[in-house]
Structure formats: C-alpha cells, structure tokens
Design a protein around this motif. Structure first.
Motif: not given
Length: 305
Positions: A146, A149, A225, A228-229, A231, A276, A279-280
């Motif tokens: 995170e 990112s 995902g 993503t953090t 995922g 995707d 998580w998304p």
C-alpha cells in the motif's frame, strides 16, 4: 494458515513485480530458494542466527535479481522472453543446488529438532509461534504494498507498466526502475523463503526451488486481484487452502494430482468469471450494496425554525 500467510507475503513480492511494475516472472522460486538456503546454510553449518540468514538471503536475492534484470534489459529481452528467462534461471539454480554437496545436494538439509521453547533471537518455536511470525509478515506485505502504491515509485512503476515508451519520453529512467522493482521483489521473496524453510524444518532443491513454488507464489495475486493491495492475501486464502484440502482428499481417495486439477479449475473460473480477481469483485459488490444508485436524488427536508 501459516503456509497460506507465508505465500500471501511472497505473493505480494510477485504482485509488486507484475501488478505494479509490469514485469512477468514465472521463476520466483529462484529467489525463494536463495532465501531458504541462506538461512539453512548459515544456521545448520555455522550456527548463525536465522535473522542473519534472512538478511544475507535478501541481499543475495536482490543482487541476483538485479544482475538478471540488467542482463535481460541490456540486451532487450522483454515480455514473454523475460518470463522464460526467469524459468531458465530458476531451473538452472535448482539443478546446481541439487548437485552441490555443501548445501546437501538432493538429500537436502535438515534443521535441528525443535526444543519446544520459543526464541525470537533464533526464530524457533512451536507451530503457534510460526503462525504469528507469518501473520506479521503478511501484515508487513500488505502495508508495504500500500505504501509503495501510493508513493512516487508506485506511480512511476505503474506508468512504466502501462506504457514503457511514453514513460521514457517523459523522462522516466525505466531501465533503472526495472532493476529496482525486480531487486525489491526478489529480496522480499527471499525473506518468505527463509521463514518457509524454518517452518518446514527441511529443504530440498525440488521442493524449495521447483516450479510448484513459483506457481504457489503467483496464484494468490492472480486469483485475488493483480495489482491490488489485498488481492494476494485473499487469493492465497482461497487457492492455497483449497490446494491443501484437495491434496489431503486426493491422498485419502487414492487420486494423485487432485490438487493440481483444482488449481487448473480455479484459474479457468477466475479468468472466465472474475478476470480481475476476487478482491476487485468484492469491492464492486460492496459499492453496489452500500452506495446509492446514480439516478437517485436525496430527499430534502424542511427545517422548522
């Protein structure tokens, strides 16, 4: 759960490399194995604390990753050819370690039997101790992903991932950033490999540097995902747990390879239904339930004075 959390942490390293940096690696077992053997050799041969082995493994894997990246991108080896190069490097290392007597060869290396006492200084203890170690690593992986990112590096790496030529035109030194992201990813995977070796109590070239490790590392981010953090954590909870469950069921029913079949089914379903990741999809479901529809207009109420 300890194994799941460890692969969630190592999945974050792969997620950092492909999901944010846009560089595909299918030979991450190389870096996992370097971390495992660094801890094992220093601890078993010389009695040095695993903490030192983790640091040495990080440095060694980071340097190997940087050299591999420099050689690849210096000679314009990109895309799927770079991915094939990572497989070749991992397989070469597996064969080399299998014939190297100093690291146990194909007979492997075995850690001393646990004494039953938890020792943070020597990173040794019971199953509950290693569970909390893995839980801490998984939390660090989520926080680190995170932070990266949201940082300058994260924006630069995503720009490099989306359009390499445009990034170079804007002044981004993509060559240096590719080496950096691979080095950080390799060093992170080595930490997970070192702790995994301690948890298992023994290491063998085929088990710690084999293709199965690379698949276990990448399947979490792919299922959960990519980019993503959370995922890699969600994907590892779903995929690795199912893998162990199917393996146990396959052994009891006398059906070898049932866990590999389940992996194939999971990947097909994810690509087909949730391209995707999980998580998304959960985020979209949450927004659909809790957020008002776009066409709704909030009702105004008259306030009496």
């Amino acid at each position: 759960m300890t194994i799941v959390l460890l692969f969630a942490f190592m999945g974050q390293s792969w997620n950092l490399m492909l999901g944010i940096g846009g560089l595909l690696s299918i030979g991450h077992a190389l870096f996992v194995g370097l971390g495992a053997y660094s801890v094992a050799v220093l601890y078993i041969r010389f009695g040095i604390s695993p903490w030192v082995g983790l640091i040495v493994g990080m440095i060694l894997a980071g340097v190997v990753g940087a050299v591999l990246a420099w050689l690849s991108f210096r000679f314009e080896v990109r895309g799927i050819y770079f991915a094939l190069l990572t497989i070749a490097a991992a397989e070469f290392s597996r064969v080399m370690f299998g014939g190297w007597d100093f690291v146990g060869g194909m007979q492997g290396m075995f850690f001393p039997a646990p004494t039953g006492k938890n020792s943070i200084a020597m990173l040794s203890g019971d199953t509950r101790f290693y569970y909390f170690v893995a839980l801490g690593l998984a939390a660090l992986g989520v926080i680190g992903t995170e932070l990266i990112s949201r940082s300058y590096l994260g924006y630069v790496w995503r720009a490099m991932r989306d359009d390499d030529e445009a990034s170079r035109a804007l002044g981004v030194r993509t060559f240096r950033h590719k080496i950096l992201v691979i080095s950080i990813s390799a060093a992170t995977a080595a930490v997970g490999g070192g702790v995994l070796a301690l948890v298992q109590g023994s290491i063998f070239p085929d088990s710690i540097m084999g293709m199965g490790i690379s698949v276990d590392v990448l399947i979490g981010p792919v299922v959960g995902g990519l980019g993503t953090t959370f995922g890699p954590l969600i994907g590892s909870l779903a995929a690795i747990s199912l893998n162990h469950l199917m393996s146990a069921i396959g052994d009891s029913l006398g059906i070898p390879g049932l866990n590999n079949i389940s992996y194939g089914i999971i990947l097909i379903l994810v690509v087909w239904v949730l391209p995707d990741g999980i998580w998304p999809a959960l985020i979209r479901l949450y927004k659909a339930i809790h957020l008002p529809s776009r066409g709704s207009v909030p009702q105004l109420t008259k306030v009496e004075k």
